[in-house]
Design an enzyme around this catalytic site. Structure first.
Site, PDB file in Angstrom:
ATOM      1  N   LYS A 141       1.070   4.248  -2.710  1.00 46.21           N
ATOM      2  CA  LYS A 141       0.617   5.589  -2.317  1.00 46.21           C
ATOM      3  C   LYS A 141       1.683   6.657  -2.553  1.00 46.21           C
ATOM      4  O   LYS A 141       1.360   7.780  -2.959  1.00 46.21           O
ATOM      5  CB  LYS A 141       0.174   5.581  -0.854  1.00 46.21           C
ATOM      6  N   TYR A 194       0.837  -1.208   0.000  1.00 46.13           N
ATOM      7  CA  TYR A 194       0.000   0.000   0.000  1.00 46.13           C
ATOM      8  C   TYR A 194       0.877   1.267   0.000  1.00 46.13           C
ATOM      9  O   TYR A 194       0.632   2.215  -0.748  1.00 46.13           O
ATOM     10  CB  TYR A 194      -0.878  -0.092   1.242  1.00 46.13           C
TER      11      TYR A 194
HETATM   12  P1  NAI Z   1     -13.411   2.186   1.242  1.00 48.11           P
HETATM   13  O1  NAI Z   1     -13.011   0.751   1.257  1.00 48.11           O
HETATM   14  O2  NAI Z   1     -14.728   2.550   1.833  1.00 48.11           O
HETATM   15  O3  NAI Z   1     -13.387   2.770  -0.238  1.00 48.11           O
HETATM   16  C1  NAI Z   1     -12.661   2.227  -1.304  1.00 48.11           C
HETATM   17  C2  NAI Z   1     -13.622   1.937  -2.426  1.00 48.11           C
HETATM   18  O4  NAI Z   1     -12.900   1.544  -3.602  1.00 48.11           O
HETATM   19  C3  NAI Z   1     -14.576   0.771  -2.084  1.00 48.11           C
HETATM   20  O5  NAI Z   1     -15.934   1.194  -2.220  1.00 48.11           O
HETATM   21  C4  NAI Z   1     -14.214  -0.302  -3.110  1.00 48.11           C
HETATM   22  O6  NAI Z   1     -15.300  -1.099  -3.542  1.00 48.11           O
HETATM   23  C5  NAI Z   1     -13.632   0.537  -4.251  1.00 48.11           C
HETATM   24  N1  NAI Z   1     -12.767  -0.248  -5.132  1.00 48.11           N
HETATM   25  C6  NAI Z   1     -11.828  -1.158  -4.776  1.00 48.11           C
HETATM   26  N2  NAI Z   1     -11.249  -1.682  -5.864  1.00 48.11           N
HETATM   27  C7  NAI Z   1     -11.811  -1.073  -6.930  1.00 48.11           C
HETATM   28  C8  NAI Z   1     -11.609  -1.184  -8.332  1.00 48.11           C
HETATM   29  N3  NAI Z   1     -10.708  -2.035  -8.846  1.00 48.11           N
HETATM   30  N4  NAI Z   1     -12.335  -0.406  -9.153  1.00 48.11           N
HETATM   31  C9  NAI Z   1     -13.276   0.455  -8.652  1.00 48.11           C
HETATM   32  N5  NAI Z   1     -13.514   0.599  -7.324  1.00 48.11           N
HETATM   33  C10 NAI Z   1     -12.781  -0.161  -6.482  1.00 48.11           C
HETATM   34  O7  NAI Z   1     -12.240   2.974   1.976  1.00 48.11           O
HETATM   35  P2  NAI Z   1     -11.934   4.542   2.149  1.00 48.11           P
HETATM   36  O8  NAI Z   1     -11.304   4.693   3.462  1.00 48.11           O
HETATM   37  O9  NAI Z   1     -13.108   5.363   1.790  1.00 48.11           O
HETATM   38  O10 NAI Z   1     -10.776   4.743   1.066  1.00 48.11           O
HETATM   39  C11 NAI Z   1     -10.829   5.668  -0.005  1.00 48.11           C
HETATM   40  C12 NAI Z   1      -9.404   5.991  -0.434  1.00 48.11           C
HETATM   41  O11 NAI Z   1      -8.748   6.703   0.608  1.00 48.11           O
HETATM   42  C13 NAI Z   1      -8.534   4.767  -0.725  1.00 48.11           C
HETATM   43  O12 NAI Z   1      -7.695   5.039  -1.822  1.00 48.11           O
HETATM   44  C14 NAI Z   1      -7.713   4.635   0.535  1.00 48.11           C
HETATM   45  O13 NAI Z   1      -6.508   3.955   0.303  1.00 48.11           O
HETATM   46  C15 NAI Z   1      -7.509   6.083   0.884  1.00 48.11           C
HETATM   47  N6  NAI Z   1      -7.113   6.340   2.252  1.00 48.11           N
HETATM   48  C16 NAI Z   1      -8.011   6.174   3.280  1.00 48.11           C
HETATM   49  C17 NAI Z   1      -7.612   6.439   4.567  1.00 48.11           C
HETATM   50  C18 NAI Z   1      -8.559   6.360   5.706  1.00 48.11           C
HETATM   51  O14 NAI Z   1      -8.168   6.750   6.829  1.00 48.11           O
HETATM   52  N7  NAI Z   1      -9.785   5.870   5.510  1.00 48.11           N
HETATM   53  C19 NAI Z   1      -6.223   6.830   4.895  1.00 48.11           C
HETATM   54  C20 NAI Z   1      -5.380   7.016   3.753  1.00 48.11           C
HETATM   55  C21 NAI Z   1      -5.828   6.759   2.477  1.00 48.11           C
END
Ligand code: NAI
Length: 311
Positions: free
Chosen positions: A168, A164
């Site tokens: 990132k 990851y």
């Molecule tokens: P989340 O798991 O709710 O959202 C990620 C979404 O991406 C999910 O709905 C999933 O179905 C979708 N997804 C996964 N693979 C996919 C693909 N191949 N094509 C299309 N959609 C796909 O998690 P969250 O926390 O909302 O994460 C959003 C972004 O923020 C991610 O990139 C995560 O790495 C990043 N992030 C989140 C942090 C946090 O504290 N929640 C911290 C740092 C980064």
């Protein structure tokens, strides 16, 4: 001043839940027509669901305009089709928020090559594919706003997230080159490092913190960074109402004359080479060689003085 997204078409990848859903809702509230992309898989990227359609229904119920897209960011043809569908329906695409992501956390000793490759593919290659699918349209329109989703893991490291973190920080690197290539076409590219209570972090945050770090508290930064007057080439952090910037910095170069340009000479100069003083945030890679040449000229241009000097 109200920041409006009227007449803008925005794509948010991975918008079926968590942060992406919040960005999509807020963009739609502010007048954007939104493509809600999500294949609706589980946290580790397996399975599928109607998550995108549910968010579209929420947007429409609130009077907004949206379309669902179930394509995977890892499939370039699906990203091309997503852009083509949006253009056919709404005549253009102006904003891309690369937000889709998965987790396969394990210490590096236990991580399989497949787990490494898959996570890099979704975050880094997936963001590049979605961006590439929009790029020509952004250039033709002379308008594009792109947000990459970085992470504190990429910027600073985190135990158990080698895959990851590599992806990132890669996204911050992608931002830096694309913002240079896009500048003359009014394409602005930034990275956001969020901290939010979502399913990705649900086992890390206690309940109180989960609420405090709500996705609503990240959305203001995300939307500003894809707005008309957005800056470019920034790395911004956001969580729980706190916001900050992060930079890739370098200090002045230390130039070692030939006699001192040995492993031992380097070791002797190490403290000076590694000092966190006179930091600058270069705006392109060529500034590194420029700084080295400046340090050399400073030494060669002086008849006397120390035999190693910062430029
Ligand atoms: P989340 O798991 O709710 O959202 C990620 C979404 O991406 C999910 O709905 C999933 O179905 C979708 N997804 C996964 N693979 C996919 C693909 N191949 N094509 C299309 N959609 C796909 O998690 P969250 O926390 O909302 O994460 C959003 C972004 O923020 C991610 O990139 C995560 O790495 C990043 N992030 C989140 C942090 C946090 O504290 N929640 C911290 C740092 C980064």
């Amino acid at each position: 001043m109200t920041i409006s997204f009227k007449d803008k078409v925005a794509i948010v990848t991975g918008a079926g839940g968590g942060l992406g859903r919040e960005y999509a809702l807020e963009l739609a509230r502010r007048g954007a027509k939104v493509v809600v992309n999500d294949l609706g898989g589980s946290r580790d990227g397996t399975g599928s669901s109607d998550a995108a359609a549910e968010v579209v229904a929420e947007i429409k119920a609130a009077g907004g305009e949206a379309m669902a897209n179930g394509g995977s960011v890892t499939e370039y043809e699906q990203m091309e089709k997503m852009v083509a569908d949006a253009k056919q329906k709404w005549g253009g695409v102006h904003i891309l928020i690369n937000n889709a992501g998965v987790l396969r956390d394990k210490s590096f000793a236990k991580m399989t090559p497949d787990d490494f490759e898959f996570v890099v593919k979704v975050h880094l290659t997936g963001s590049a594919f979605a961006t590439k699918a929009c790029w020509e349209t952004f250039r033709e329109q002379a308008y594009g706003r792109i947000l990459m989703t970085a992470s504190s893991t990429g910027l600073f490291g985190n135990f158990g997230q080698a895959n990851y973190g590599a992806a990132k920080l890669g996204l911050a690197g992608l931002t830096k080159t694309l913002q240079l290539e896009g500048a003359k076409y009014n394409i602005k590219v930034n990275s956001l490092s969020p901290v939010a209570g979502t399913r990705m972090t649900e086992d890390l945050f206690p309940e109180e913190a989960f609420k405090l770090f709500s996705p609503e508290n990240v959305a203001p930064a995300a939307l500003y960074l894809v707005s008309e007057d957005a800056p470019s080439n920034q790395i911004v952090g956001a969580g729980a109402g706190g916001f900050h910037s992060a930079w890739v910095m370098m200090n002045d170069a230390v130039w070692l004359p030939e006699g001192q340009r040995t492993v031992e000479g380097f070791a002797d100069a190490w403290d000076e080479i590694n000092a966190m003083t006179n930091l600058k945030a270069p705006q392109s890679g060529s500034e590194q060689s420029g700084a080295i040449l400046a340090a050399m000229q400073k030494v060669l241009g002086a008849d006397a003085g120390p035999s190693s000097t910062r430029g």
